[in-house]
Design a protein around this motif. Sequence first.
Motif, PDB file in Angstrom:
ATOM      1  N   GLN A   1      35.493  45.260  41.583  1.00 25.11           N
ATOM      2  CA  GLN A   1      34.970  44.736  42.844  1.00 25.11           C
ATOM      3  C   GLN A   1      33.431  44.658  42.803  1.00 25.11           C
TER       4      GLN A   1
ATOM      5  N   LYS B   1      38.236  38.334  39.275  1.00 20.86           N
ATOM      6  CA  LYS B   1      39.181  38.228  40.397  1.00 20.86           C
ATOM      7  C   LYS B   1      40.626  38.291  39.876  1.00 20.86           C
TER       8      LYS B   1
ATOM      9  N   THR C   1      28.801  37.266  42.056  1.00 20.21           N
ATOM     10  CA  THR C   1      28.770  36.336  43.182  1.00 20.21           C
ATOM     11  C   THR C   1      27.341  36.187  43.688  1.00 20.21           C
TER      12      THR C   1
ATOM     13  N   ILE D   1      32.347  41.781  40.663  1.00 19.12           N
ATOM     14  CA  ILE D   1      32.532  40.521  41.408  1.00 19.12           C
ATOM     15  C   ILE D   1      31.367  40.299  42.361  1.00 19.12           C
TER      16      ILE D   1
ATOM     17  N   THR E   1      35.662  34.422  38.499  1.00 16.58           N
ATOM     18  CA  THR E   1      37.088  34.076  38.502  1.00 16.58           C
ATOM     19  C   THR E   1      37.881  35.053  37.632  1.00 16.58           C
TER      20      THR E   1
END
Length: 266
Positions: free
Chosen positions: A94, A78, A101, A97, A75
């Motif tokens: 990116q 992001k 993830t 992330i 989060t």
Amino acid sequence: MLPDLERLIRLQSVDSTADDARRRIGEAPGRVGALDSRLDAARAAVEAAKQALAENQTERRTLEKDCAVVQQRVTKYKDQLMEVKTNREYHAIQHEIETFTGEVQKVEGQILEKMMAHDELTVALKDAEAALARDIKALGDEKAAIEQEARDLAVVVEQMTAERAAIAATVEPRTLALFDTVYKRRQGIAVSKVTGGLCEACHVRVRPQVLNNLLMGQTLFQCESCQRILYAVATKPAESTGGAGAGDQESGTRGQDQPAADSSSS
Ligand SMILES: [Zn+2]
């Protein structure tokens, strides 16, 4: 048959019964102990199943916390993505992330595994608890039966002790001493029946002359091989049921010269 011999045959039966009862009483604690061990094992199985379930829950909670932490990072990255200035920064974030993830998915997979294991462990615990409940009932019943048997046998021992005293009081002391000596030396069998010319205890042939004397019932004879005190029952000529054997157990045709001996005297 000599009256003393008849008493010794009865004494043999009484002593054997008392010995068997004492042996069985002596075995009772071991048998109860074995039941207790089985119950302990069933209790241990329940404890182990509870432990496994608790560990599963702890591990799952840990994974859920881990997952939340990684989720927060995703989060955060992001949010940062909105504020980047350069293309390079954008790709770097990116990449982070994607990495985190992937981490979240991995931990979620592990949580799912723990949840499935939880179901299995719950069933295993229920099974173990059911087995324990069955054992508590069944082994408790068995234990009570063993304890009751021991109490009954204690009564038998008492009765046999009283009966032995009563018989012993009527036997000539030297004869009684002989019985006791042979009883001790010969594994609790002092009196042996002669069947088919053989000593039933040691299976050695008894001399015909001894057998004749035995049947005349004038004196005590000991087996020349095993030293047990011998007795013989005269074979009767055909009577009601053919009278083939001296030791007819099922018929009620016991003659007055036949002893009330148990067949357990061998
Ligand atoms: Zn013998």
